[in-house]
Write a protein that holds these residues in place. Sequence first.
Motif, PDB file in Angstrom:
ATOM      1  N   GLN A 146       0.090  -1.154   0.088  1.00 53.57           N
ATOM      2  CA  GLN A 146       0.134   0.140   0.257  1.00 53.57           C
ATOM      3  C   GLN A 146       0.885   1.686   0.466  1.00 53.57           C
ATOM      4  OE1 GLN A 146      -3.220   0.231  -0.779  1.00 53.57           O
ATOM      5  NE2 GLN A 146      -2.830   2.319  -0.416  1.00 53.57           N
ATOM      6  N   ASN A 147       2.366   1.141   0.912  1.00 51.73           N
ATOM      7  CA  ASN A 147       2.728   2.275   0.773  1.00 51.73           C
ATOM      8  C   ASN A 147       3.710   2.596  -0.174  1.00 51.73           C
ATOM      9  OD1 ASN A 147       2.716   3.261   3.424  1.00 51.73           O
ATOM     10  ND2 ASN A 147       4.307   1.797   4.158  1.00 51.73           N
ATOM     11  N   LEU A 148       4.191   1.657  -1.357  1.00 51.29           N
ATOM     12  CA  LEU A 148       4.490   1.597  -2.490  1.00 51.29           C
ATOM     13  C   LEU A 148       3.624   2.064  -3.309  1.00 51.29           C
ATOM     14  CD1 LEU A 148       6.731  -1.929  -2.740  1.00 51.29           C
ATOM     15  CD2 LEU A 148       7.527   0.223  -2.636  1.00 51.29           C
ATOM     16  N   LEU A 149       2.052   1.818  -3.328  1.00 49.35           N
ATOM     17  CA  LEU A 149       1.155   2.078  -4.415  1.00 49.35           C
ATOM     18  C   LEU A 149       1.186   3.949  -4.108  1.00 49.35           C
ATOM     19  CD1 LEU A 149      -1.911  -0.584  -4.575  1.00 49.35           C
ATOM     20  CD2 LEU A 149       0.254   0.055  -6.258  1.00 49.35           C
ATOM     21  N   VAL A 197      -1.987   5.687  10.920  1.00 51.52           N
ATOM     22  CA  VAL A 197      -0.681   3.960  10.489  1.00 51.52           C
ATOM     23  C   VAL A 197       0.274   3.749  10.487  1.00 51.52           C
ATOM     24  CG1 VAL A 197      -0.845   2.203   9.192  1.00 51.52           C
ATOM     25  CG2 VAL A 197      -3.572   2.802   9.875  1.00 51.52           C
ATOM     26  N   ASN A 198       0.720   4.345   9.606  1.00 48.36           N
ATOM     27  CA  ASN A 198       2.462   4.143   8.574  1.00 48.36           C
ATOM     28  C   ASN A 198       2.722   4.965  10.458  1.00 48.36           C
ATOM     29  OD1 ASN A 198       1.687   3.925   6.399  1.00 48.36           O
ATOM     30  ND2 ASN A 198       2.494   5.687   5.639  1.00 48.36           N
ATOM     31  N   LEU A 199       2.347   6.517  11.265  1.00 51.65           N
ATOM     32  CA  LEU A 199       3.351   6.952  12.102  1.00 51.65           C
ATOM     33  C   LEU A 199       3.435   6.015  13.715  1.00 51.65           C
ATOM     34  CD1 LEU A 199       2.144  10.334  12.444  1.00 51.65           C
ATOM     35  CD2 LEU A 199       4.552   9.509  11.159  1.00 51.65           C
ATOM     36  N   SER A 214       8.265   9.745   3.804  1.00 50.51           N
ATOM     37  CA  SER A 214       7.649  10.643   3.722  1.00 50.51           C
ATOM     38  C   SER A 214       6.458  11.074   2.299  1.00 50.51           C
ATOM     39  CB  SER A 214       8.726  10.158   1.527  1.00 50.51           C
ATOM     40  OG  SER A 214       8.554  10.616   0.664  1.00 50.51           O
ATOM     41  N   ILE A 215       5.870   9.575   2.798  1.00 50.28           N
ATOM     42  CA  ILE A 215       4.394   9.073   2.177  1.00 50.28           C
ATOM     43  C   ILE A 215       3.489  10.281   2.946  1.00 50.28           C
ATOM     44  CG2 ILE A 215       2.036   7.676   2.116  1.00 50.28           C
ATOM     45  CD1 ILE A 215       4.003   5.530   0.738  1.00 50.28           C
TER      46      ILE A 215
END
Length: 420
Positions: free
Chosen positions: A254-257, A319-321, A387-388
Motif C-alpha cells: 500500500q505504501n508503494l502504491l 497508521v504509518n506513524l 515520506s508518504i
Amino acid sequence: TTEIYTLSLHDALPISIWRSVVGQLAARLRRQARDAWLSTRRVETLFDFSRRLATAVDERDLISAASQGMTELLGKRCVILRRAADKRVEPPADLVRAREFRDTDQAAADWTLSHREPAGHGTGTLPAAGWYFLPVTESGHAFGVIAVDLPATADVITAEQNRLLFTLQAQLAAAWERFRLRQATHDAQLQHATESLRSALLASVSHDLRTPLVSITGALTALRDLSLNMPATDRSQLLGAAIKEAERLNRLIQNLLDMTRLSHGALTLRMAPVDVRDAVSEAVSRLGDLLAAREVQVNIQASLPPVRADRVLLGQVLVNLMENAVKFSPEATPIRIEAGAEQGRVRLSVADRGAGIPSEQRHRVFDLFQRAEQGDTGVTGAGLGLSICKGFVEAMGGTIGAKEGPDGTGTQIDIELPAS
C-alpha cells in the motif's frame, strides 16, 4: 563650413549661390542627424529584441516575443512558425481560420523548412505565396520558419530589411538552440534521476518484501507437511504468524502504491470534515495485532472540532506513524497519541519512547528512502512511511514535523491540519 569660410567677401558671389551652398549643407546635416537617430533607435530596438529573447521562460514565450519584436523592427507583420512533429510547419490556427494562410503558403513554408532556404513572395521559389519565409536554423537543427506577411503584390523585402531580418534570425536561432540544449540537459537529468530512483526503490524494498514472504511461505509449508502431527496451538500460532506477515506485506505494498500516486500526481482528494477520534480509533483497529502488546495512550481535547481532511489519507498517515512508533521503540514502552486545536488548526501528535532521531537528521527523515542512521531498535525499513505521510499531509493543506519526544526521550511527530 570650410567651403564657406574659404570664400572671401571680395569674391562678391551672388546671394543665390550662397543660399544654395547653405541649403545643401543644412540638408546634409539633417540627413546625417536623421541617420544617426535611426541608427540609435535601431540599436536600442535590437537590444530590446535580444533582451526579450533572453528573458523568455519557455518556447511559447520565445515565439511570442520574437514575433512581436520582428513586427516592430520591420514594420510588417511577422509570425514565427514552429516545426511540428511530422517535420512540417505548424501555422497558427487563427491565420488558418481567417484564410490568411493558404495552401501555397503552407507549401512554401514546408519547402523553406526542408531546404533551409528562403521561399515565398519575392523569391524564385513558390512566389505565388502571400508570405516571405526564412528558415531558423542553428547547429544543424531546423527549429522553424520566420514568416513575413506581404499581402500586396507590390510588397517586397528591401535589401536593408533583409539584412536586418537575417540578423534577427541569427539571434532567434541562438535563443532557440539554448532552449533545446536546456531541454536536453533536463531530460538527461530526469533520466538519471529516474534510474537512481528505480535502483534505490529496488534496493530499499527488496528485503522488506522478501522477509514477510519467507515467513508466510515457511508457516504455510509447515502447516502442509506437519499439520497432522502438530498440536492445535502450534497450528494456530503458525496461522497467526502468516496472517501477521501478510498484513505487514499488505501495508508495504500500500505504501508503494501511495508513493506511486504521489510521484505521478494521481492523488485524488475527497476533502470533508473528519472526526479525529474516529480517525484515531480506526487506525488503532487496523493495527490491532501490531499494537496488541502495547499500551496506547490517547489524549484528545474534549471540544476538538473536526479536521478538514481526506478520511482515507488521514487514516493512512496515522497508521504509518503508529507503525513507525512500534517498530522503533522497546516493546514495554507506550505509544502516545494527542490532539488539540489552536487558532483554527488541529494538531495531532504520535510519540514513542525509543532512542529518538538525532536533531541534525530530523529534517531529512521525511525525504524518500531516508532513514535515521541510528534507529531506535536497529530495525531497518524502506524509508517510505514518513515520506508518504509528508506527501499526504501537505496535499491536505497541512504541515508535518519531527521533534524530541515527551520528557526528552523518543520521537514525536506533529501534524497540523486546518479545522473544519
